[in-house]
Structure formats: structure tokens, C-alpha cells
Design an enzyme around this catalytic site. Sequence first.
Site, PDB file in Angstrom:
ATOM      1  CE1 TYR A  50      -1.281  -2.081   9.091  1.00 23.78           C
ATOM      2  CE2 TYR A  50      -3.083  -3.328  10.065  1.00 23.78           C
ATOM      3  CZ  TYR A  50      -2.635  -2.380   9.171  1.00 23.78           C
ATOM      4  OH  TYR A  50      -3.528  -1.715   8.373  1.00 23.78           O
ATOM      5  CG  ASP A  88      -1.644  -1.811   5.425  1.00 18.31           C
ATOM      6  OD1 ASP A  88      -0.489  -2.114   5.113  1.00 18.31           O
ATOM      7  OD2 ASP A  88      -1.994  -0.642   5.664  1.00 18.31           O
ATOM      8  CD  GLU A 131      -3.116  -0.600   2.248  1.00 14.64           C
ATOM      9  OE1 GLU A 131      -3.356   0.562   2.619  1.00 14.64           O
ATOM     10  OE2 GLU A 131      -3.604  -1.600   2.801  1.00 14.64           O
TER      11      GLU A 131
END
Length: 674
Positions: A288, A79, A7
Amino acid sequence: MNLFIVESPGKVKKIQQFLGTEYKVMASVGHVRDLPIKEMGLEPPEFRPKYVQTDRGKQVLAKLAAAAKSASCVFLATDPDREGEAIAWHLEDALRLKGAKRITYTEITETAIKAALGKARSIDKSLVAAQEGRRVLDRLVGYMVSPAISDQAGQRLSAGRVQSPSLRLVVEREREIRNFKVTVHYGVELIFESVDNITSGWKAVWQPRHGWLAEGQEYILDKAVAERVATLRNLKVLDCQESESQAAPPAPFITSTLQQAASSSLKLSPKKTMELAQKLYEGGHITYMRTDSPNLSEEAIAEIRSWASQHDLPLPASSRTWKSKAGAQEAHEAIRPTHFEIEEAGDSDQEKTLYRMIRLRAIASQLEDAVFAVRIVSLEGELDGKSARFEAKGRTLTRPGWKALVAADQTEDPEAEPDGDSSSQREDNPVPALDPGRIATVRETKLLTKKTKPLARFSEASLIRELERRGIGRPSTYAAILDNITSREYLKIEKRFLVPTSTGEKVVDVLAGRFGFLDYDFTTRLEDELDQVAEGKTEYLTVVTAAHRQINNELRGFVDTTSHKCPDCGKPLRHMMRADSKEKKGYDFWSCSGYPDCKVTFDSVDGKPGTRRKKKAPAPASEFNCPDCGKPLIHRTGNSKAGKPYGFFSCSGFPKCKSSFNTKDDKPDFDRKK
């Protein structure tokens, strides 16, 4: 060559280094397609979204398409959440990829990424449907309800599926504060002399609930009563209790608690916090940052225990786990450093501070409880034949445990909490060990004048905590929710607290009692249904259809009961305006929703229909006829927006005949068609 699509452009260089020349790493730069701006982009009964390429997406897709043509295999490495899954699907669909592989990882390290390549899968259509459902429901509320409430209020207002309930929380809290009735009440604090020369200045607080409050009474309202109690000088010890209390460490950060802690401790907005966390993630420093699972992986726990042992930090016999909140999406672990031995990471000071907070919290989560020695002494004094009970409570940290690294749970915001009566219960109250029957002598007396306080205004941290508690929105949306309602000026921030504006209050008042999505239970239930879509337990169409039906029925009722009706045809009038209507004079008026069949218009006066506008007289026909259809031409003159005069001839047969001609010597120039 294999194509590896992520991304963010910030990840490209680092991942390219891990994968080498066999891969070409490129970025989608987020979403490449979205619903159209100028129309709803979906219709019942299928509610199939009509996607268009974003301006940036057109360029990105062109570059990705060229690279994909020569690629042996395309890996969609967006993601590891619903939005990332949806972006992967959009890429697959827009690029018409066949055989593309979806991979996910929660940390940008060579080990994690190469492990992910070995676990490639197809796109999870249930996750895509859940994200699509959330986007579509947001669109239904925004595009169906916002115009209607704008017409009713006489100004441009915006409704949102999650935005509006969040705003309602702040508005209701503000009104509670405004309507709060302050009660002045009184108390007594006694400060005692030393006992056997070992302890001085310990404190006890009067407990009026023991025989001094009438039934149903909460406070001592008579100052004279408190003043009499404050004359006590010698009190007898009734009881002295010794105990031990333990405080477990807080769990590692999840998205919501990271935002709360950064707001409370670092004074960062949720939006800024997520920007900094994104950079730390892209730099390979943390895992993350969009997650609602408070648990760590077995590998991470092993690393923490090893590091703690090397640094002589106390560890419990077994590792710690936490129970997730209802509705939590536990696809990946809590937020933590990728390498616990690294004490400092990040490019800016703010990144470094945030990293340090994340790291210490994760390590502390696996350490021993903090242990306190607690001593509570009950004392009694006699006044006019009546007993006055006092209590002194002291707490001493005997084994710091996790507090050796982190002093407190940083998600707690003392500025957002009402004050309590804790003067005799602090860790700095050195209460001595006293035998029952002993007499304690008062050194100093304090008459306490207190005022009841309402709940504090929401801070960004406490609002996030309340949204999470109620199940409104999801962790990944909290920063966007707050940014949305503050950027629209429905809320303003004063000294770190959220205060609704008059416009924000108007939005809530217009929606209240008329639309179900403003109700907290409705919003929470809808989030649960979207979770079920993600799990494949229910269908996208089932959830969207039911929500659309309810919104549509409520919208009809709202329009019927609140709209201004056209006197000619009875249909609702619409408020036609633009944000820049002050500059573009005349574009603030009311027109019939039955247009073009009914062309009635009214001036706008204080946001309501005023005087009926007169119809413009049709321009007179000229003596010249249209060479294309034979109908008379009309000479049209006026001034442009820049103030320059203009003139031309056009056919009176418009719109069937669209011929028009420039003017030459006050006549149509048939040789120069416009």
C-alpha cells in the site's frame, strides 16, 4: 455467498481469483457519501455531519444493497488508512449492515488477503472520527472564510485549512527571493602539478576565514585582494589527514519520499506518481502506497537478505530500522515490492520505471554502508608577510555497499538547492598523500567571481519535504494539496518550480494576521489533535468545537474591520458575483447582508461598491383580477435569455397567491393556467 467490498474496481478481478466462487467481490468506487455541496452540512453545537449520497454513490449503493441481501456475511475491505476506515463505516451505515466485518491488508496477494480474513474486526470508530474531523474542519474553513475574503478582495477566492498555509510557504519564499540582495565576492582555486608523477590536476580552495576576513565579514569583497592571493605559485603542506567516512542507505520509500523522488528523478507530479503507484498496488506489485512508516516487516527483510545473498550483495550483520518522524501513523510498513525477485512490473513504461525505483530502494535499504576514503590536505602560502591558507579535500569510494544498486538518495533535488563551494571537495579531486613541509607547485590559478544566491524556489518535491518537516497535512494529502492550489491558479509551475500568481499572493495577504489557520504552528497542532482523535485520546467534538470557536471569532473580527457597511442599516455588504458574470451581465453587484429586511444594492466598480442601484418600479396592475383571490393581475413582458419575447399575467398577491396565466390577444387566458 459472502460479499467482499473493496474501494477500487481495479482490484476486483485479481481478488476474485484469490477468493473463488464462495465470495462475490464488488467495488464501492471510493466514497459513496459526502457533505452537501450547496450548504455547510453541519451546525454547532453537535457538528454532526449531514451526509448525502454522491451521484455515483446512489448507483453503487443500489447494487451493493442488492448483493448484500443475499450475502451470508459482508466483508468491508476498503483501504487500510483513515479514509478507507471512513468509507467502510459509510458503507455499513448507508447499507444498514448488521454484523459486517472489517478487514485490512497492505498488499494484494492471495496470502495477505486470506490472512486478513482470519483477522476480521469491527470498524475502528476512532479512526472514522479522525477522518470525519479532518473533513469537517476543512468544510468549516472553506465555507465560512472563503465568502468573507471574496467579499473583501472583490473577487472569488478560496481559503483552506491546509491549502492556505501551503500556499503561504510558496508566497513567502518568492518574496524572499525578490527582496534578496546579491553580494558579489571573490575566491581563489589552485590547480597543482603532479607529485612524484602519480597525481595531476588536484585542486585546493582558499580559506579566507584564516586571517583575511574582518570581524563580522563573511566574504572577500575586494577583487584586488583575491587577485593578489591568486599570484601564489608555491605552497607548503601544513597537514595531511586520512580518514574514512560511511554513508548509510536511505530508508525505503514512504508516501512523501516516493513523491519527492519521483518528482526529482522521474519528473513526475505528485498526483501522477500516486496514480501510477495505485495501479501498481492494484496489480499486486507493491504494498500500500499511503504510509509514513519507513520500516519493513520482518518477512520482507528476510526476503531482501535472502535475495541479496544470492546476488553477492554486501549485507550488514543485522537488519536496519529507522526512526519515524513525530506524528507518523505506522499502521503498515514502508512501500516495497510484494515479490523482490520480480525485477520488472507494471503495464506502462512509467509504471515500470516507478516500480524499479521502489524495488531498488527497498533492497538497498538493507545493504551495507558505502565507505569512502577521505583525504584533507591543508596548505599555506605567504603573501606580503601574511599567511594564505588553502584546503584540498578528496573522497574516494572504497566499498560501494548500497551504492552498488542506487547511486544516491533520489529524494534530493539538486536543482532546488543553492550552489555551494564544493569544487575542492568532490569525489573526482585526486588529492595525493603529502608529508607536512612538502612544497606543492601551482600549475593553474582560477580567480573565482561568485554571487550569493537566495534559497531556490520550491519545487513540488521540496515543498512536500517542507510540509512534512513542519507537520502540515499528512502524506496522503500532499498530492491533493498541490493539485488544489495549482488548479485554482494560485500557483503556476515554471521549469519545475512553483511560482505564486498575483491571485495566490492576494489570498495570503487577505488572510495574514487575521486567521490562525494560516499559521504553521496552528496547522501542525491541529494535525496532532486529529492524530489523538484517531488514537482515542481525545474526542472529535472537543477538537471541532474549539476550532470552530476560533474561526468564528476571527471571522467576526475580519468582517468588522474589512467589510463595506450598508449606509442604511450598517450591516456588511456582500459581493454577489459568479465566475461567469461576464456572460451573465448584471450578476456582479453588492447587496446588504440584511436582505430581505434591507434591500439596498450597489453596482460593483473595480471590485468595490459603487453607485447605488435604483429600485425597479413595480409593474402596474392590469384591469384584470385574479379569479383565485380577487387581487389585480400584472402583465409581465420581456425577452428570454435566448432573446425570444414572452408575456404572461401573474397575481399581484404573490407569493401568497401564485396564480399565473398565459396571454391571449393581450388578455389573460383564464382557460390556460401557466
